[in-house]
Design an enzyme around this catalytic site. Structure first.
Site, short mmCIF file in Angstrom:
data_model
loop_
_atom_site.label_atom_id
_atom_site.label_comp_id
_atom_site.label_asym_id
_atom_site.label_seq_id
_atom_site.Cartn_x
_atom_site.Cartn_y
_atom_site.Cartn_z
N SER A 140 0.83 -1.13 -0.16
CA SER A 140 -0.09 -0.22 -0.13
C SER A 140 0.76 1.18 -0.20
O SER A 140 2.12 1.08 0.40
CB SER A 140 -0.87 0.01 1.18
OG SER A 140 -1.49 1.29 1.36
N TYR A 153 -1.75 -0.14 10.87
CA TYR A 153 -1.94 -0.63 9.33
C TYR A 153 -0.86 -0.55 8.57
O TYR A 153 -0.12 -1.16 8.05
CB TYR A 153 -3.06 0.04 8.63
CG TYR A 153 -3.38 -0.27 7.36
CD1 TYR A 153 -3.89 -1.60 7.02
CD2 TYR A 153 -3.03 0.50 6.19
CE1 TYR A 153 -4.15 -2.04 5.63
CE2 TYR A 153 -3.38 0.13 5.03
CZ TYR A 153 -3.80 -1.33 4.39
OH TYR A 153 -3.95 -1.33 3.27
#
Ligand code: NAD
Length: 245
Positions: A140, A153
């Protein structure tokens, strides 16, 4: 269109990026092994593929190393090899650290981070034996920058980037290639894993207005797979031109 005789295992194949990738690769003649926890959903997706005869669904919880090993073992039993592992399962329950959502931290570490390691561990001996293989992981932009309320995250995604780069170095000369794909926002169901309703609405809004489509990421996966064995596409970062972070 060139048909590629590849066997590709895709985790997190029951929606979003994984589902789109299963469609695109199958359309290009590849055999796809779809893994996620919901077998009914995986079978529904297989029925909608261009060539369902070249697809298999295996119920897998990537947070359990035995289930990931079983996924790879069953793939090899059925198809005799595994050319590509696409480590894609993940969740993104965003929240400030101060909220102390320990269960969500553990789930992210178990799925986003340990799940990737279990996949690598399960497939690496076979790929080394084949002297050929490609391990692709969905990272990501949060593996490169930390957003407010996304520390844990991002922590899992930074770690995944480190592991994939270390793996690349360890596999030099052994024929195993690595690809890390780091998308910005993508319009998928991922926002649903955020329990904070205000943050969840914000993410959904951003994904819908400034997000890539799952098929855009699937095209990046296809690009990495289509390269000859002498070319490793090690990193791809991709964002919609409407996204800043
Ligand atoms: P999604 O929610 O549509 O898909 C996630 C998939 O992971 C689903 O198939 C889900 O069933 C599966 N999954 C979750 N826990 C699992 C477990 N324990 N075992 C097996 N499968 C499990 O979301 P997505 O956006 O397609 O997410 C795919 C990957 O892309 C994730 O790793 C995510 O972090 C990453 N990513 C997404 C975005 C985005 O904006 N959507 C951006 C960057 C990276």
């Amino acid at each position: 269109m060139k048909n590629l005789d590849k066997v590709v295992v895709i985790t997190g194949a029951s929606s979003g990026i994984g589902e789109a990738t299963a469609h695109l690769l199958n359309e290009h003649g590849m055999t796809v092994v779809l893994a996620a926890r919901r077998i009914d959903k995986l079978n529904e997706i297989i029925a909608s593929l261009p060539d369902p005869s070249h697809a298999l669904a295996i119920a897998t919880d990537v947070s359990k190393s035995t289930e990931v090993q079983n996924l790879i073992n069953q793939t090899i039993e059925k198809f005799g090899k595994v050319d590509v592992l696409f480590n894609n399962a993940g969740l993104m329950p965003l929240a400030p650290i101060r909220d102390g959502k320990v269960n969500e931290w553990e789930a992210m570490i178990d799925i986003n981070l340990k799940g990737v390691l279990y996949g690598i561990n399960a497939v690496l001996p076979t790929m080394e034996q084949q002297h050929e293989g490609l391990i692709i992981t969905t990272d990501s932009v949060a593996g490169h920058e930390v957003a407010t309320n996304g520390a844990v995250y991002a922590g899992t995604k930074f770690a995944v980037r480190a592991i994939m780069d270390g793996l690349r170095k360890e596999e030099i000369g052994k024929g195993v290639r690595t690809t890390l794909i780091s998308p910005g926002d993508v319009e998928t169901d991922l926002f649903n894993s955020t329990s904070d309703s205000k943050l969840r609405d914000q993410i959904q809004q951003i994904e819908q207005t400034a997000g890539l489509k799952p098929m855009d990421v699937a095209e990046a996966v296809l690009y990495a797979i289509q390269q000859p064995a002498s070319v490793g596409v090690n990193e791809i970062i991709m964002r919609s031109p409407n996204q800043e972070f």
